[in-house]
Write an enzyme that holds these catalytic residues in place. Structure first.
Site, short mmCIF file in Angstrom:
data_model
loop_
_atom_site.label_atom_id
_atom_site.label_comp_id
_atom_site.label_asym_id
_atom_site.label_seq_id
_atom_site.Cartn_x
_atom_site.Cartn_y
_atom_site.Cartn_z
N LYS A 98 0.84 -1.21 0.00
CA LYS A 98 0.00 0.00 0.00
C LYS A 98 0.87 1.26 0.00
CE LYS A 98 -4.03 -1.91 2.43
NZ LYS A 98 -4.81 -1.86 3.69
N ALA A 112 -1.18 1.11 6.46
CA ALA A 112 -1.41 0.10 7.49
C ALA A 112 -2.35 -0.97 6.97
CB ALA A 112 -2.00 0.76 8.75
N ASP A 113 -2.27 -2.13 7.57
CA ASP A 113 -3.22 -3.18 7.25
C ASP A 113 -3.50 -3.98 8.52
OD1 ASP A 113 -4.64 -4.39 4.83
OD2 ASP A 113 -3.92 -6.15 5.93
N THR A 114 -4.76 -4.33 8.71
CA THR A 114 -5.18 -5.06 9.90
C THR A 114 -5.91 -6.32 9.48
OG1 THR A 114 -5.46 -2.98 11.12
CG2 THR A 114 -6.58 -4.92 12.01
#
Length: 196
Positions: free
Chosen positions: A56, A74-76
């Protein structure tokens, strides 16, 4: 890049990430990045979110003519017994995800990536979360609220979903989608002044 930076590009449309950055006094310009979020075969949840956060940040940085400010991405994801739970595609899937977490522990992994002229920095926050035992009525009502639709693991800890969570071991802001301790550390490394 000079010192005392205060602004960055945020590669996310998430209102929760925006609120968390505002909470620590960081100004940002949103440039969402749309990437393929498919899970690779045999990829662990931690490796998955680290890869997506970096992709990203890279995708967003590639759209800029000049990298005049750092790019934060960010990635969750939520993981139950090794199974990655992304955002549910429909209400039945949201119900099934909640059912799989009901009465037990799961992990929430949030990775952050910061791309700047100094290169790429990454960090990972992993939090263990205990969900209460959920009745059919509670799950049905929560799914009907609409809150699970755009949330990894089909719940939002900062909303109604918080009433379903018995305890957490780790970072509350990480479960929301942006672990503030790790984020502040990477930003300070990049020249941001964040009060400690």
């Amino acid at each position: 890049m000079g010192t005392n930076m205060t602004r960055l590009y945020l590669a996310s449309r998430s209102p929760r990430r925006a609120e968390l950055l505002q909470q620590i006094g960081v100004e940002f310009v949103v440039i969402p990045s749309d990437i393929d979020e498919s899970v690779y075969n045999a990829e662990s949840a931690a490796d998955y979110v680290l890869r997506l956060a970096q992709e990203k940040a890279q995708a967003c940085a590639a759209r800029l003519t000049v990298l005049d400010m750092p790019v934060l991405a960010a990635d969750t994801t939520v993981c139950v017994g090794g199974v990655i739970l992304g955002k549910p595609e429909h209400d039945d899937e949201a119900y099934a995800m909640l059912s799989s977490m009901s009465g037990g522990w799961h992990e929430v992994h949030t990775a952050i990536a910061l791309a700047s002229t100094h290169g790429m920095q990454v960090a990972l926050s992993t939090t263990r979360v205990k969900m209460m035992a959920l009745s059919h009525e509670v799950m049905t009502a929560y799914v009907a609220s609409g809150e699970p639709r755009d949330k990894a693991g089909a719940y939002g800890i900062q909303g109604l979903g918080g009433t379903l969570i018995e305890r957490i071991e780790g970072s509350y802001s990480g479960v929301m989608g942006l672990p503030l301790y790790e984020t502040a550390r990477l930003l300070r490394n990049c020249g941001f002044t964040i009060p400690s």
